[in-house]
Design a protein around this motif. Structure first.
Motif, mmCIF file in Angstrom:
data_model
loop_
_atom_site.group_PDB
_atom_site.id
_atom_site.type_symbol
_atom_site.label_atom_id
_atom_site.label_comp_id
_atom_site.label_asym_id
_atom_site.label_seq_id
_atom_site.Cartn_x
_atom_site.Cartn_y
_atom_site.Cartn_z
ATOM 1 N N ARG A 45 -18.650 30.384 -32.993
ATOM 2 C CA ARG A 45 -19.291 29.394 -33.868
ATOM 3 C C ARG A 45 -21.035 28.826 -33.175
ATOM 4 O O ARG A 45 -21.320 28.914 -32.037
ATOM 5 C CB ARG A 45 -18.750 27.945 -33.632
ATOM 6 C CG ARG A 45 -16.887 28.051 -34.540
ATOM 7 C CD ARG A 45 -16.584 27.235 -34.317
ATOM 8 N NE ARG A 45 -17.723 25.375 -34.070
ATOM 9 C CZ ARG A 45 -17.063 24.252 -33.758
ATOM 10 N NH1 ARG A 45 -15.281 24.242 -33.423
ATOM 11 N NH2 ARG A 45 -17.302 23.117 -32.995
ATOM 12 N N PRO A 46 -22.364 29.180 -33.785
ATOM 13 C CA PRO A 46 -23.654 28.574 -33.595
ATOM 14 C C PRO A 46 -23.549 27.674 -32.508
ATOM 15 O O PRO A 46 -24.115 27.280 -31.970
ATOM 16 C CB PRO A 46 -24.277 28.752 -34.413
ATOM 17 C CG PRO A 46 -22.834 28.782 -35.794
ATOM 18 C CD PRO A 46 -22.011 29.322 -35.355
ATOM 19 N N ASP A 47 -22.767 26.662 -32.369
ATOM 20 C CA ASP A 47 -23.011 25.178 -32.130
ATOM 21 C C ASP A 47 -22.374 25.700 -31.222
ATOM 22 O O ASP A 47 -22.730 24.570 -29.581
ATOM 23 C CB ASP A 47 -22.478 24.115 -32.309
ATOM 24 C CG ASP A 47 -20.590 24.311 -33.212
ATOM 25 O OD1 ASP A 47 -20.534 25.525 -33.627
ATOM 26 O OD2 ASP A 47 -20.079 23.401 -33.063
ATOM 27 N N LEU A 48 -21.411 26.165 -30.653
ATOM 28 C CA LEU A 48 -20.672 26.014 -29.120
ATOM 29 C C LEU A 48 -21.523 27.560 -28.342
ATOM 30 O O LEU A 48 -21.389 28.012 -27.040
ATOM 31 C CB LEU A 48 -19.428 27.099 -29.030
ATOM 32 C CG LEU A 48 -18.403 25.699 -29.821
ATOM 33 C CD1 LEU A 48 -16.907 26.803 -29.893
ATOM 34 C CD2 LEU A 48 -18.087 24.655 -29.050
ATOM 35 N N PRO A 50 -25.262 28.907 -29.077
ATOM 36 C CA PRO A 50 -26.194 28.870 -30.438
ATOM 37 C C PRO A 50 -26.938 30.412 -29.626
ATOM 38 O O PRO A 50 -27.158 30.257 -31.298
ATOM 39 C CB PRO A 50 -27.241 28.026 -29.182
ATOM 40 C CG PRO A 50 -26.131 27.112 -28.480
ATOM 41 C CD PRO A 50 -24.970 28.262 -28.297
ATOM 42 N N ALA A 53 -26.773 32.589 -32.787
ATOM 43 C CA ALA A 53 -26.408 31.957 -34.395
ATOM 44 C C ALA A 53 -27.737 32.867 -35.692
ATOM 45 O O ALA A 53 -27.113 32.771 -36.641
ATOM 46 C CB ALA A 53 -27.107 30.679 -34.510
#
Length: 307
Positions: A45-48, A50, A53
């Motif tokens: 996950r890109p929020d976790l 970055p 991404a």
């Protein structure tokens, strides 16, 4: 054989998203220099994480023949399906041997990850691709401490993981020592049936405790066919407190001397590393890169710095 993991494991802790075009440039530079295989990104996950991404943008920018030499990290069948749709053909299905780390990293138990692997294998094969079984925390866990080798062997011999082409044994924290690495590689080969040409053993080491090269050489001597490294020793796991950089690719190459690696190649590699690390504001942990910039000019591997 070296697999360079700069663009995945190497970038994880930098906190910066390297532009897609820069990742393409690094990928093509490394492949052109002769690096046999690369790990170029992750479906995390890109929020976790970055820096991962734009992994799919990188995949879209590469040619099919380039992607044949590149691996992408996945942790679920859904991620395999998404990556396959984007053009990925080499999938590294990762889980942690330790439940505590697997929950921190992936959000499920190791058993849950193993149970989902047959579907991941099916999807990879459906796409005409290959899938590796990657076992993080094969030696120690940042939360639970030492990992029982029998837990590694249980997963390596589990029928549900049988469709993997390779097994990756990861010293995630860099706390293993050479005899320990050799013993586990030998055991996985003997009891798991790994180590054949079509079922390679890969060793993924970190240099946190200064054992990266020694552990990698021990793994190769014990039957591993591939070792992982990153440019300048860049990297670490954001979900493993105490995990620092990977073993430096330059150090592994200088130690193993594959046929395609010579002083000219090292010079180009060191130039690439120094430029990248300067962009990222990261230190260069490679002792070979340091030696290459020394004043011992009678040694053919020494090369002057750019500029």
């Amino acid at each position: 054989m070296l697999r360079d993991v700069t663009l995945r494991d190497g970038l994880q802790l930098t906190g910066k998203v390297l532009p897609t075009e820069r990742k393409v440039e690094i990928t093509r530079t490394l492949l052109a220099l002769g690096v046999p295989e690369l790990e170029i990104g992750s479906m995390a996950r890109p929020d976790l994480v970055p820096p991962m991404a734009n992994t799919m943008d990188l995949v879209a920018a590469l040619e099919p023949e380039e992607l044949q030499r590149c691996w992408v990290w996945v942790a679920t069948p859904r991620q395999v399906a998404r990556a396959a749709e984007a053009g990925v053909r080499n999938f590294q299905y990762c889980l942690s041997v330790s439940d505590a780390h697997n929950k921190a990293n992936i959000g499920r138990t190791a058993e849950d990850s193993v149970a989902a692997m047959p579907e991941a294998i099916r999807l990879a094969r459906q796409a005409g691709g290959s899938i590796q079984l990657c076992l993080a925390t094969s030696f120690t866990c940042p939360f639970d401490g030492p990992v029982d080798p029998e837990r590694v062997l249980a997963i390596a011999t589990d029928p549900r993981t049988d469709g993997a082409c390779d097994i990756v044994l990861a010293d995630t924290l860099g706390q293993a020592h050479p005899a320990q690495v050799a013993a586990l590689v030998e055991a996985v080969g003997a009891r798991g049936g790994w180590g054949e040409a079509h079922r390679r053993i890969v060793f993924h080491g970190h240099d946190t405790w200064g054992m990266g090269v020694a552990n990698s050489l021990a793994a190769l001597a014990a039957g591993a066919a591939v070792v992982d490294g990153s440019l300048g020793g860049l990297g670490g796991c954001p979900f493993a407190p105490g995990a620092s950089g990977n073993t430096a690719s330059e150090d592994l190459l200088f130690a193993t001397r594959p046929g395609w690696f010579d002083p000219k190649t090292l010079a180009a590699l060191v130039d690439t590393t120094e430029t990248l690390l300067s962009e990222l504001g990261e230190p260069n942990r490679s002792r070979t890169a340091e030696g290459a910039r020394s004043e011992a000019t009678a040694f053919e591997w020494v090369t002057p710095a750019l500029g």
